[in-house]
Design a protein around this motif. Structure first.
Motif, PDB file in Angstrom:
ATOM      1  N   GLY A 329       1.733   1.371  -0.559  1.00 53.08           N
ATOM      2  CA  GLY A 329       1.449   0.472  -1.645  1.00 53.08           C
ATOM      3  C   GLY A 329       0.334  -0.543  -0.947  1.00 53.08           C
ATOM      4  O   GLY A 329       0.015  -0.436   0.181  1.00 53.08           O
ATOM      5  N   TRP A 330      -0.148  -1.375  -1.873  1.00 50.85           N
ATOM      6  CA  TRP A 330      -1.152  -2.351  -1.481  1.00 50.85           C
ATOM      7  C   TRP A 330      -0.758  -3.552  -1.890  1.00 50.85           C
ATOM      8  O   TRP A 330       0.080  -4.089  -2.808  1.00 50.85           O
ATOM      9  N   THR A 331      -1.479  -4.763  -1.567  1.00 53.71           N
ATOM     10  CA  THR A 331      -1.477  -6.244  -1.687  1.00 53.71           C
ATOM     11  C   THR A 331      -2.515  -7.149  -1.426  1.00 53.71           C
ATOM     12  O   THR A 331      -3.322  -6.351  -0.809  1.00 53.71           O
ATOM     13  N   GLU A 332      -2.457  -8.410  -1.504  1.00 52.29           N
ATOM     14  CA  GLU A 332      -3.494  -9.037  -0.964  1.00 52.29           C
ATOM     15  C   GLU A 332      -2.585 -10.186  -0.358  1.00 52.29           C
ATOM     16  O   GLU A 332      -1.852 -11.026  -0.523  1.00 52.29           O
ATOM     17  N   LEU A 333      -3.294 -10.705   0.780  1.00 52.07           N
ATOM     18  CA  LEU A 333      -3.003 -11.796   1.591  1.00 52.07           C
ATOM     19  C   LEU A 333      -4.143 -12.772   2.008  1.00 52.07           C
ATOM     20  O   LEU A 333      -5.117 -12.129   2.952  1.00 52.07           O
ATOM     21  N   ASP A 334      -4.466 -13.964   1.920  1.00 58.33           N
ATOM     22  CA  ASP A 334      -5.436 -14.833   2.139  1.00 58.33           C
ATOM     23  C   ASP A 334      -6.744 -14.117   1.657  1.00 58.33           C
ATOM     24  O   ASP A 334      -7.962 -14.386   2.348  1.00 58.33           O
ATOM     25  N   GLY A 335      -6.681 -13.597   0.640  1.00 56.34           N
ATOM     26  CA  GLY A 335      -7.996 -12.985  -0.039  1.00 56.34           C
ATOM     27  C   GLY A 335      -8.477 -11.743   0.595  1.00 56.34           C
ATOM     28  O   GLY A 335      -9.410 -11.304  -0.037  1.00 56.34           O
ATOM     29  N   ALA A 336      -7.499 -11.187   1.335  1.00 52.65           N
ATOM     30  CA  ALA A 336      -7.899  -9.900   1.997  1.00 52.65           C
ATOM     31  C   ALA A 336      -6.978  -8.711   1.517  1.00 52.65           C
ATOM     32  O   ALA A 336      -5.509  -8.947   1.343  1.00 52.65           O
ATOM     33  N   GLY A 337      -7.657  -7.579   1.236  1.00 54.22           N
ATOM     34  CA  GLY A 337      -6.537  -6.416   0.959  1.00 54.22           C
ATOM     35  C   GLY A 337      -5.740  -5.865   2.115  1.00 54.22           C
ATOM     36  O   GLY A 337      -6.269  -5.947   3.301  1.00 54.22           O
ATOM     37  N   GLN A 338      -4.557  -5.520   1.702  1.00 52.02           N
ATOM     38  CA  GLN A 338      -3.569  -5.385   2.633  1.00 52.02           C
ATOM     39  C   GLN A 338      -3.188  -3.880   2.384  1.00 52.02           C
ATOM     40  O   GLN A 338      -2.729  -3.203   1.287  1.00 52.02           O
ATOM     41  N   LEU A 339      -2.574  -2.988   3.328  1.00 54.72           N
ATOM     42  CA  LEU A 339      -2.215  -1.763   3.256  1.00 54.72           C
ATOM     43  C   LEU A 339      -0.616  -1.934   3.639  1.00 54.72           C
ATOM     44  O   LEU A 339      -0.146  -2.856   4.583  1.00 54.72           O
ATOM     45  N   VAL A 340       0.220  -1.369   2.816  1.00 51.17           N
ATOM     46  CA  VAL A 340       1.585  -1.368   3.053  1.00 51.17           C
ATOM     47  C   VAL A 340       2.348  -0.067   3.111  1.00 51.17           C
ATOM     48  O   VAL A 340       2.172   0.561   2.505  1.00 51.17           O
ATOM     49  N   ALA A 341       3.257   0.270   4.102  1.00 48.72           N
ATOM     50  CA  ALA A 341       3.592   1.438   4.289  1.00 48.72           C
ATOM     51  C   ALA A 341       4.909   1.358   5.109  1.00 48.72           C
ATOM     52  O   ALA A 341       4.996   0.594   5.718  1.00 48.72           O
ATOM     53  N   GLU A 342       5.723   2.448   5.375  1.00 51.37           N
ATOM     54  CA  GLU A 342       7.080   2.520   6.027  1.00 51.37           C
ATOM     55  C   GLU A 342       6.564   2.570   7.557  1.00 51.37           C
ATOM     56  O   GLU A 342       5.685   3.439   8.237  1.00 51.37           O
ATOM     57  N   VAL A 343       7.351   2.057   8.528  1.00 51.68           N
ATOM     58  CA  VAL A 343       7.318   2.077   9.961  1.00 51.68           C
ATOM     59  C   VAL A 343       8.323   3.401  10.209  1.00 51.68           C
ATOM     60  O   VAL A 343       9.383   3.426   9.929  1.00 51.68           O
ATOM     61  N   SER A 344       7.762   4.462  10.175  1.00 50.20           N
ATOM     62  CA  SER A 344       8.332   6.007   9.877  1.00 50.20           C
ATOM     63  C   SER A 344       9.145   6.462  11.111  1.00 50.20           C
ATOM     64  O   SER A 344       8.641   6.288  12.411  1.00 50.20           O
ATOM     65  N   PRO A 345      10.513   6.772  11.151  1.00 51.86           N
ATOM     66  CA  PRO A 345      11.021   7.133  12.414  1.00 51.86           C
ATOM     67  C   PRO A 345      10.883   8.510  12.465  1.00 51.86           C
ATOM     68  O   PRO A 345      10.669   9.156  13.703  1.00 51.86           O
ATOM     69  N   TYR A 346      10.011   9.204  11.832  1.00 52.05           N
ATOM     70  CA  TYR A 346       9.898  10.529  11.678  1.00 52.05           C
ATOM     71  C   TYR A 346       8.307  10.999  11.918  1.00 52.05           C
ATOM     72  O   TYR A 346       7.923  12.306  11.606  1.00 52.05           O
ATOM     73  N   ALA A 347       7.703   9.976  12.206  1.00 56.61           N
ATOM     74  CA  ALA A 347       6.376  10.230  12.651  1.00 56.61           C
ATOM     75  C   ALA A 347       5.970  10.880  14.062  1.00 56.61           C
ATOM     76  O   ALA A 347       6.272  10.100  15.171  1.00 56.61           O
ATOM     77  N   VAL A 348       5.522  12.021  14.184  1.00 54.17           N
ATOM     78  CA  VAL A 348       5.152  12.711  15.663  1.00 54.17           C
ATOM     79  C   VAL A 348       3.773  13.316  15.474  1.00 54.17           C
ATOM     80  O   VAL A 348       3.374  14.165  14.754  1.00 54.17           O
ATOM     81  N   ASP A 349       2.963  12.680  16.453  1.00 54.97           N
ATOM     82  CA  ASP A 349       1.620  13.386  16.581  1.00 54.97           C
ATOM     83  C   ASP A 349       1.467  14.588  17.170  1.00 54.97           C
ATOM     84  O   ASP A 349       2.376  14.986  18.312  1.00 54.97           O
ATOM     85  N   LEU A 350       0.583  15.297  16.869  1.00 55.63           N
ATOM     86  CA  LEU A 350       0.605  16.618  17.675  1.00 55.63           C
ATOM     87  C   LEU A 350       0.076  16.095  18.970  1.00 55.63           C
ATOM     88  O   LEU A 350      -0.937  15.450  19.434  1.00 55.63           O
TER      89      LEU A 350
END
Length: 441
Positions: A329-350
Motif C-alpha cells: 500500500g501507500w501513504t504520505e509522511l512529511d508531504g512525501a509519498g511512501q511505499l509500504v510493504a511486508e518485510v517478507s521471510p520468503y524473498a530469495v533473489d536469483l
C-alpha cells in the motif's frame, strides 16, 4: 547504441551532471548513505550498472519520441524500469503461493517496452563478461532471451490459457529457479522475527541495534499517522482480521540497499493474523523515489495519473505483478509519498554466483524472458484493472515484433554489446571520480 563518442573527461562530466539531477538533494541530505552506495557501486561494473538507471535512461533520451518496434501503443506500456538480471526472485503471493518472478518495482513507470528488454540485455552482457563468456556466447544468451520473450508474448496475444503459460512455482519451475523457490520454502516467519525482534514482558518488540534507530515521540506520532493513512489503501480482501493491524512497535532503519540510499525508512511490527507471537508481521514504510525513466517520458497523462511516488510505485507493482503482496500500500509522511510493504521471510533473489555452465545460464535466461513477457502482458486495463494503459499490451507488442521478426533479437544483441562496453568504461570513470573526491560534496 547511439551514445555519442566522447572523451573520458567529457563522459565524466556527463555522469556528474546526471548524478546531480538524480541524487543531488538526497546526497546533500545524507552523504554517509551515499558513501556506502557508491562504494558498493565501485565493486564491479555490474554493481555500477545496477545503481545507475538514471544514466541508462539519459543515454536512451533520443528514443523517447520513437524507435524500432515503438508506436503510440508499444511506446506507452507499463514497464519495470530497472529490469536487470538480479531483479528476479521469489515472493509469497496473495493466494499463499510461492512464485518466482520479477521483483523490486521502485523504478516502474509507463514507457517503451523495449527499454526493459534493452536494460536486461545489457545486464546479461555484463554478467557474461564477468564469467569470461565469449562475445558470441553472450550474443546467444541475448537471442535466447529475445526468443523466449517473443514466444511468450505471442502465446498471450493469441489467447493462451493460464495452464499453457503457467507461473514459475514449486510445481512448474526447475533448475536455479526451483532452487530459489525451495530455499524460500525452507524459510520461516519465526526465523525472520528472531533476527529482528525479541520478547519483552510477554510481547514482541524490535531488538535494539542492528541498524535500528529509536524514534522520538514526535516522529513516532507522524509515522503512526501515516500508517493509519496506509490502511485506507489496502484492498478489501486484505482486511481479514482487524487485530492484524495492531501496532506493537516502530523503529527507524538505516542501511537500505543501493537503489534507496538516503531515503527515510521505518519498520513497523504488527500483530499479524493471530495472537500467536510467531505470526507477527513486519512491514516497512519507505519514502518512494522518483523513477529514473520518468525524467525522459513527457506524457502528461502518465504523470498526472499518480498522486505521488508512493502511489505510483504501488499501482505499478499491482499492474505488473499478478497477486501482489497483500500488505502492499501507500501513504504520505512529511508531504512525501511512501511505499509500504511486508518485510517478507520468503524473498530469495536469483543467485548468479554459482551459475557458470553456459547451457544452464541459457535455460535461466529463457525463463527470465518468459517472466518478462508475462509481466508486460499483465499490465493493461483488462488484466490489471488500471485505466492508464487501455489496450491489450501483449497484442500491441506481438504485432510490433511480427513486423520484423528477424531484427528483434539482433536489436537487443547489438545493444547488449554496445552498452555493456559503455557500462564497463563508465564504471572505471566513476571509480576515478569517486576516488578523487569529485562526486561527494
Amino acid at each position: 547504441m547511439a551514445v555519442p563518442e566522447t572523451t573520458d573527461e567529457q563522459r565524466a562530466e556527463q555522469i556528474l551532471d546526471v548524478f546531480d539531477i538524480a541524487f543531488g538533494e538526497l546526497l546533500t541530505a545524507d552523504p554517509a548513505a551515499f558513501q556506502v552506495k557508491f562504494r558498493k557501486m565501485a565493486a564491479s561494473a555490474f554493481a555500477f550498472y545496477r545503481g545507475t538507471a538514471c544514466l541508462f535512461y539519459a543515454d536512451l533520451e533520443h528514443e523517447r519520441h520513437g524507435g524500432p518496434y515503438l508506436d503510440e501503443r508499444t511506446g506507452r506500456v507499463w514497464i519495470h524500469g530497472d529490469l536487470h538480471a538480479e531483479n528476479f526472485g521469489t515472493y509469497m503471493d496473495s493466494n499463499g503461493r510461492l512464485v518466482f518472478n520479477v521483483n523490486d518495482f521502485d523504478e516502474a513507470y509507463v514507457g517503451p517496452f523495449t527499454w526493459d528488454l534493452k536494460r536486461f540485455a545489457a545486464s546479461i552482457a555484463l554478467i557474461g563478461y564477468t564469467k569470461a563468456l565469449g562475445d558470441e556466447q553472450i550474443s546467444e544468451l541475448v537471442r535466447t532471451y529475445a526468443a523466449a520473450y517473443r514466444e511468450r508474448v505471442h502465446a498471450l496475444a493469441t489467447g493462451a490459457k493460464n495452464e499453457e503459460v503457467p507461473s514459475f512455482t514449486l510445481d512448474t519451475a526447475d533448475g536455479p529457479l526451483l532452487d530459489a523457490l525451495r530455499d524460500a520454502r525452507r524459510r520461516t516467519r519465526f526465523s525472520l522475527l528472531d533476527s529482528m525482534t525479541e520478547i519483552r514482558e510477554f510481547e514482541r518488540r524490535f531488538s535494539p541495534g542492528a541498524g535500528t534507530i529509536e524514534l522520538d515521540a514526535a516522529t513516532r506520532y507522524k509515522v503512526l499517522a501515516a500508517f493509519d493513512g496506509y490502511l485506507e489503501t489496502l484492498p478489501d480482501e486484505s482486511l481479514v482480521r482487524p487485530d492484524s493491524y495492531r501496532v506493537k512497535d516502530v523503529v527507524g532503519r538505516r542501511g537500505v540497499g543501493i537503489g534507496s540510499a538516503g531515503l527515510p525508512s521505518y519498520n513497523i511490527l504488527l500483530e499479524g493474523h493471530s495472537d500467536a507471537l510467531e505470526n507477527d508481521v513486519v512491514i516497512y514504510l519507505k519514502q518512494a523515489q522518483t523513477p529514473a525513466v520518468s525524467r525522459h517520458v513527457t506524457d502528461r497523462a502518465v504523470r498526472e495519473y499518480f498522486r505521488h511516488e508512493g502511489h505510483r510505485t504501488v499501482i505499478s507493482q499491482r499492474a505488473l505483478q499478478a497477486h501482489a503482496d497483500p500488505w502492499l500500500g501507500w501513504t504520505e509522511l512529511d508531504g512525501a509519498g511512501q511505499l509500504v510493504a511486508e518485510v517478507s521471510p520468503y524473498a530469495v533473489d536469483l543467485d548468479w554466483s554459482d551459475l557458470d555452465d553456459p547451457e544452464e545460464i541459457a535455460a535461466v535466461v529463457a525463463d527470465l524472458g518468459r517472466a518478462t513477457a508475462t509481466m508486460h502482458g499483465a499490465a493493461d486495463e483488462q488484466q490489471s484493472g488500471q485505466t492508464l494503459v487501455p489496450f491489450s499490451t501483449e497484442r500491441a507488442i506481438d504485432a510490433a515484433i511480427a513486423a520484423d521478426e528477424e531484427g528483434f533479437a539482433q536489436l537487443l544483441v547489438d545493444f547488449a554489446h554496445a552498452y555493456g562496453a559503455r557500462a564497463r568504461a563508465d564504471h572505471q570513470i566513476f571509480v576515478d571520480l569517486f576516488r578523487n573526491g569529485r562526486i561527494m560534496p
